[in-house]
Design an enzyme around this catalytic site. Structure first.
Site, PDB file in Angstrom:
ATOM      1  CB  SER A 112      -0.916   0.014   1.233  1.00  0.00           C
ATOM      2  OG  SER A 112      -1.755   1.143   1.221  1.00  0.00           O
ATOM      3  CE  LYS A 164      -2.737  -2.742  -0.604  1.00  0.00           C
ATOM      4  NZ  LYS A 164      -3.551  -2.753  -1.784  1.00  0.00           N
ATOM      5  CG  HIS A 167      -5.034  -1.610   3.696  1.00  0.00           C
ATOM      6  ND1 HIS A 167      -5.215  -1.114   2.414  1.00  0.00           N
ATOM      7  CD2 HIS A 167      -4.382  -0.637   4.374  1.00  0.00           C
ATOM      8  CE1 HIS A 167      -4.692   0.088   2.328  1.00  0.00           C
ATOM      9  NE2 HIS A 167      -4.187   0.409   3.497  1.00  0.00           N
ATOM     10  CG  ASN A 168      -7.011  -2.446  -0.768  1.00  0.00           C
ATOM     11  OD1 ASN A 168      -6.151  -1.995  -0.016  1.00  0.00           O
ATOM     12  ND2 ASN A 168      -6.796  -2.622  -2.050  1.00  0.00           N
ATOM     13  CD  GLU A 171      -8.123   2.171  -0.235  1.00  0.00           C
ATOM     14  OE1 GLU A 171      -8.543   1.982  -1.402  1.00  0.00           O
ATOM     15  OE2 GLU A 171      -6.946   1.932   0.108  1.00  0.00           O
TER      16      GLU A 171
END
Length: 293
Positions: A112, A164, A167-168, A171
């Site tokens: 990221s 990840k 995480h996204n 987001e």
């Protein structure tokens, strides 16, 4: 340390430069000869000293599979492949098995940082066997931000990309919240300086963040986002996050709603999606669609 890097686009090109600035040797390959240091994967492998490390930064799915297949025929036992793209974690398990059968190590790295990574560093979430991860630590530390944070060995193969993905998903939900707040502020007559309201939140508030800073950047460029169409793509990780939540019976109402909001944007010119599109462009250089005249 010496490393090969495949894929020199918006992320890969800047990663090559950041690794070089840390004193390591990077030999890069890209289909675009203007970006590439070598003319083929065969030449790339030939220029690296054993045991080789090759970092792959190409689109998830068929493109990554094609590169892994070619590397499996070119590399030798003791070499290591790192997938730093946005592959699904289940693909990591498949690639690790395929390469492991030939004695080639595999590490998945969720990365990221977007177009800002060269300057600020990249947050790295890594999955794989300890022996492979430890050997690559000099590269991870070259890429990560300064200071104690920004890198984690998250677990076994697949853990990096799974982290990840989550995480996204987060987001997605954070961007959706900013976008909804922005649309509501724009809708009322009493607030006539929405951009400066957002700017006032950048210091001293509990909702300050880098995404908020990028929202202000976008509003400085186009105060009411009139130039953008209210349409936002999803890159896949949001869908995978929701699917994983279903598989594990974990409720994700905010992330799921933010994903469905993107789907709704493809039916109407959504004001909220103007902000989502602007934010995606700010942090990742993702394409936006212009409003029709």
């Amino acid at each position: 340390m010496q490393i090969g890097l495949i894929g020199l686009g918006k992320m890969g090109g800047n990663m090559r430069e950041r690794i070089r600035r840390a004193g390591h040797t990077v030999i890069g390959y890209d289909r675009n000869p203007e970006l590439s240091d070598v003319s083929s994967l065969t030449e790339l492998v030939g220029k690296l000293e054993a045991p080789r490390t090759i970092w792959v930064m190409v689109p998830a799915g068929a493109a990554t599979q094609s590169v892994v297949d070619e590397l499996a025929d070119l590399l030798q036992p003791g070499d290591t492949v790192v997938d730093g793209g946005n592959s699904r974690w289940t693909d990591d398990e498949k690639h690790a098995a395929e390469l492991g059968a030939k004695g080639i190590g595999f590490v998945d790295a969720g990365v990221s940082g977007g177009v800002w990574g060269l300057k600020n560093g990249y947050a790295l979430m890594v999955g794989g066997d300890t022996e492979h991860v430890e050997r690559l630590k000099p590269i991870f530390h070259a890429l990560k931000p300064e200071g104690p944070y920004g890198y984690v060995h998250a677990g076994k193969v697949g853990a990096g990309h799974f982290a990840k993905m989550v995480h996204n998903g987060i987001e997605y939900a954070m961007m959706q919240a900013y976008a909804e707040g922005w649309e509501l502020l724009e809708a009322v007559d009493s607030v006539d300086n929405v951009r400066e309201v957002f700017r006032s939140w950048q210091e001293g508030t509990v909702i300050r963040s880098w995404l908020l800073d990028l929202a202000v950047n976008a509003l400085d460029e186009d105060e009411h986002l009139h130039k953008l169409r209210g349409y936002a793509e999803d890159s896949g990780e949001g869908r995978w996050t929701v699917e994983a939540a279903i598989d594990n019976a974990v409720p994700l109402p905010a992330i799921t709603a933010s994903l469905f909001a993107r789907f709704a944007s493809r039916q109407d010119d959504s004001p909220q999606m103007k902000m989502i599109a602007a934010l995606r462009n700010q942090f990742g250089g993702h394409a936006v669609e212009s409003a029709k005249e």
